[in-house]
Design a protein around this motif. Structure first.
Motif: not given
Length: 379
Positions: A143-147, A162-167, A203-208
């Motif tokens: 699961x991934x998202x960016x800040x 930019x930080x991209x963080x995946x779990x 887009x559907x997989x990206x989390x905020x």
């Protein structure tokens, strides 16, 4: 105690931000001068100095809770040549991910994989590089998202990153850590536009990721600067006069207002290329008394961080000291800097702001890992 691997580690600023409740199991950097600073502050038990591409999963001990990579930004920077992740420097991201993929193949996939880089990664090569980053996490089952977090929320330095963080897919995620959609201030318009350009499946997989806005007041720039000492080299009166002469009426008025305010006022100097009233490009000097510009490595005139100091009616200018650049990165004064001014500024200018890492650790990494640990105990 959670454990971390730190790649492109520099002087260990991520390690400093994670804090004493984390254990660094492995650190890597190819730059020997930065590695020397790492050793001075952290020892060399976990440090491997050399090309990340030479590493294999067998070189990495244990199983990391966090794998962090602040890979080189030059090919992604707006000032760069535009090679993006296909470039020789920013392309080291692929070697970083090869290690993550190799760890997964031997059932040692890190629970969290995070990267940090310039915001140019959102738009480089027409957005293709951001898509590559997102696709990498998605294909690995994370699961991934960016800040986008600007260090000016913590220190008086404008440094958006930019930080991209995946779990990892099997790590439970507390619903409170995910916002229903983009939220200010860490999901700005540039990030939202980059997300909108992604293919529909990504887009559907990206989390905020939901991370709270810090509430503590930012220390004033003047409070981080050093008083007169033998290590400070002031510009000549003629050099300062030239800087003042390059200022527009608006910026000269800022200087006069600071002089009238009394006390000690410290401003950060910026050199810009502006158009005059006839459309000609001219060099200008600008000043801000609240915030320094983004620290850079000392590779050219634009990267030389200068200050304007007003005290007892006198106006003087000088370069920032190495210690001042370290303070702007959130490093404590106990942190040992290289003796060389250039090496110290290269170290700080290439680093990640320490309090930003601490904020992410406190509000995202540690809650994610605590949730996963609770789930494992319940099973």
């Amino acid at each position: 105690m959670p454990e971390a691997y730190e790649f492109f580690a520099g002087g260990g600023m991520v390690r400093a931000g994670l804090g004493e409740n984390w254990r660094c199991r492995f650190a890597n950097d190819i730059d020997r001068k930065k590695a020397a600073a790492y050793r001075e502050n952290w020892g060399d038990e976990e440090l491997f100095v050399g090309d990340i591409a030479a590493l294999t999963p067998g070189d990495l001990p244990g199983e990391a809770d966090l794998m962090w990579g602040s890979f080189p930004c030059q090919d992604l920077s707006l000032a760069g040549a535009g090679a993006g992740l296909g470039g020789t420097r920013s392309g080291t991201f692929h070697a970083f991910w090869d290690l993550a993929r190799g760890l997964a193949e031997v059932r040692r996939a890190p629970r969290i994989v995070a990267i940090e880089n310039v915001c140019g990664a959102l738009t480089s090569r027409g957005g293709r590089d951001f898509e590559i980053l997102c696709r990498t996490w998605a294909d690995a089952g994370y699961a991934f998202g960016a800040l986008v977090i600007n260090a000016d929320r913590f220190v008086p330095q404008s440094r958006p990153r930019l930080f991209v963080i995946g779990v990892r897919g099997d790590v439970p995620i507390d619903p409170d850590l995910i916002a229903p959609g983009p939220e200010e201030p860490f999901h700005p318009i540039a990030l939202r536009r980059a997300a909108e350009r992604l293919p529909e499946d990504l887009r559907a997989k990206m989390v905020w990721w939901r991370v709270p806005t810090p509430v503590a007041a930012v220390t004033e720039l003047a409070a981080l600067t050093e008083r007169d000492s033998t290590g400070i080299r002031w510009h000549s009166a003629a050099q300062t006069a030239r800087v003042l002469g390059l200022m527009s009426p608006v910026n000269r008025a800022k200087v006069e207002a600071a002089r009238r305010a009394g006390g000690r006022q410290v401003g950060a100097l910026f050199r810009r290329t502006r158009q005059d009233g006839e459309g000609r490009k001219v060099q200008r000097a600008e000043v801000r008394f609240d915030m320094a510009g983004c620290l850079r490595t000392p590779g050219g005139g634009s990267s030389r961080q200068a200050l304007l100091v007003i005290e007892n009616g006198a106006v003087r200018s000088r370069l920032m000291t190495a210690r001042e650049t370290a303070r702007l990165m959130g490093l404590p004064d106990s942190y040992r800097l290289p003796a060389s001014y250039s090496a110290a500024c290269h170290l700080t200018g290439d680093g990640v702001a320490v309090p930003v890492v601490r904020h992410l650790a406190r509000w995202l990494f540690e809650p994610l890992l605590a949730g996963g640990e609770s789930a494992r105990r319940a099973a």
